[in-house]
Design an enzyme around this catalytic site. Structure first.
Site, mmCIF file in Angstrom:
data_model
loop_
_atom_site.group_PDB
_atom_site.id
_atom_site.type_symbol
_atom_site.label_atom_id
_atom_site.label_comp_id
_atom_site.label_asym_id
_atom_site.label_seq_id
_atom_site.Cartn_x
_atom_site.Cartn_y
_atom_site.Cartn_z
ATOM 1 N NE ARG A 46 -4.339 -1.514 1.836
ATOM 2 C CZ ARG A 46 -5.242 -1.927 2.715
ATOM 3 N NH1 ARG A 46 -5.071 -1.687 4.002
ATOM 4 N NH2 ARG A 46 -6.317 -2.574 2.315
ATOM 5 C CE LYS A 101 -10.956 -6.230 7.701
ATOM 6 N NZ LYS A 101 -10.761 -5.012 6.892
ATOM 7 N N GLY A 119 -5.637 -6.208 1.623
ATOM 8 C CA GLY A 119 -4.386 -6.146 2.378
ATOM 9 C C GLY A 119 -3.772 -7.523 2.576
ATOM 10 N N GLY A 127 -12.305 -4.757 0.905
ATOM 11 C CA GLY A 127 -13.727 -4.426 1.035
ATOM 12 C C GLY A 127 -14.184 -3.482 -0.070
#
Ligand code: 3PG
Ligand code: MG
Length: 405
Positions: free
Chosen positions: A37, A197, A354, A377
């Site tokens: 990132r 998640k 990520g 997401g």
């Protein structure tokens, strides 16, 4: 494709440029575990600095409840300075006197990072007063964080209504690449959705299933589906309150004639640790003390066979507990197969997130994928066809006259 302003049309010289980046990177023992990132944002940061702008970086880190120095951006900023090879100043607050003084002391070409935006409640509330306090610090706003574009937060959404808005290079690159590969994808399309998640992604699968021919469900999420099929998952991660949602998704897939692929075998262990003693079992034979930590060889074969009859792959979330050897095996094998099919011109492969980036970097396949996005997401919501606040905000042309006041 919708249009937005990029750095090409920004007058940066001498300007205070607020840049929303995503420094929410995985950290282990105080060190950054995956720099992807940061590397993507680096292009925007150095370009603005080289064109004489004062670069003021805005980011969140983690999900702190109020000011909590365990989630300070300070250690991340040291890593960013190393990666871009330039000094970066740090202000211990993102608004108020501390931030204002630090900004006032900047010279053209300087880079300053402000402390974690989420130390203030106004950030996640998309609060206009908080956004006004941020906006006071800059003349322009550059949005370079596609991975946070699904959050209607003050530094993503509200601020974009207060200052002239430009897309940074990473944002521009993400949107171009995703649009090119996925606007009218070659079919059949397969999605792999996995990761930890679970609850945030399970709902979204219901929309995604309408957009793809095959959905491979991986990682912790698969356990909830196995449980929905009446299988025992022992001590594995499983969200029992979402079993009904999982049922609904299976039923929707059936009525739309879409295929959902679940693991048929699993690598189970009784400890969540690297090299924990493990064995391969059928998903019908998971014991009460077992934890599913990866997919087994038959599931790997099954996934690879789906990929070999697909034209497009979208992938978010690893298959297993990839951060612990040997439970990274399923992810690595499937990633390797996808990379080979891509290199042979048989598959367009797009992955994001990520953890997914970290897993693909560890498998050394990133360069052979068609495109790897920083976003997890946000990428999935974009795929669903949802409007993302951080992308919407780029779409209205604003002039300085329409700025805050
Ligand atoms: C991410 O890591 O997916 C982004 O940085 C967004 O973080 P969040 O899920 O805590 O909003
Ligand atoms: Mg994340």
């Amino acid at each position: 494709m919708s249009t937005f302003q990029t750095l090409d049309s920004a007058d940066l010289k001498g300007k205070r440029v607020l840049v929303r980046v995503d420094f929410n990177v995985p950290m282990h023992d105080g060190a950054v575990a995956d720099v992807s990132r940061i590397e993507r944002n680096a292009l925007t940061i150095t370009e603005i600095a080289d064109r004489g702008g004062k670069v003021i970086l805005l980011s969140h880190y983690g999900r702190p409840k109020g000011r909590d120095l365990k989630e300070s951006l300070k250690p991340v900023v040291a890593a960013v300075a190393d990666i871009i090879g330039r000094p970066i100043g740090f202000a211990e607050d993102c608004i108020g006197e501390v931030a204002e003084k630090a900004v006032a002391a900047m010279k053209p070409g300087d880079i300053l990072c402000l402390e974690n935006l989420r130390f203030h409640k106004g950030e996640e509330k998309n609060d206009r007063d908080f956004a006004l306090k941020l906006a006071r610090l800059g003349d322009l706003y550059v949005d370079d964080a596609f991975s946070v574009a699904h959050r209607a937060h003050a530094s993503v959404d509200a601020i974009g209504h207060l200052l002239p808005v430009f897309a940074g290079r990473a944002m521009q690159d993400e949107l171009d690449a995703l649009e090119k590969a996925l606007h009218a994808p070659e079919r059949p399309v397969t999605a792999i959705v996995g990761g930890a998640k679970v609850s945030t992604k399970l709902d979204l699968l219901g929309n995604l299933i309408a957009k793809v021919e095959t959905l491979i469900i991986a990682g912790g999420m698969a356990n909830t589906f196995l449980a929905a099929q009446g299988k025992s998952v022992g001590k594995s991660l499983c969200e029992n309150d979402l079993i009904k949602t999982a049922h609904d998704i299976l039923a929707k897939a059936k009525s739309l004639k879409r295929e959902i692929v679940l693991p048929v075998d699993a690598v189970v262990a009784q400890q969540f640790a690297a090299h924990a003693p493990s064995r391969v079992v059928s998903v019908d034979d998971v014991g009460p003390a077992d934890m599913i930590l990866d997919i087994g060889p038959r599931s790997i074969e099954q996934a690879i066979s789906v990929l070999s009859r697909s034209k497009t792959l979208v992938w978010n979330g690893p298959f297993g507990a990839f951060e612990y050897e040997p439970f990274d095996n399923g992810t690595i094998e499937v990633a390797e197969a996808a990379a080979e099919l891509t290199a042979a011109g048989r598959l367009v492969s797009i992955a994001g997130g990520g953890d997914t980036m970290a897993a693909l970097n560890a498998a050394a396949v990133t360069d052979r994928f068609t495109y790897v996005s920083t976003a997890g997401g946000a990428f999935l919501e974009w795929l669903e066809g949802k409007k993302l606040p951080g992308v919407e905000v780029l779409m209205t042309l604003r002039t300085p006259a329409a700025s805050y006041g």
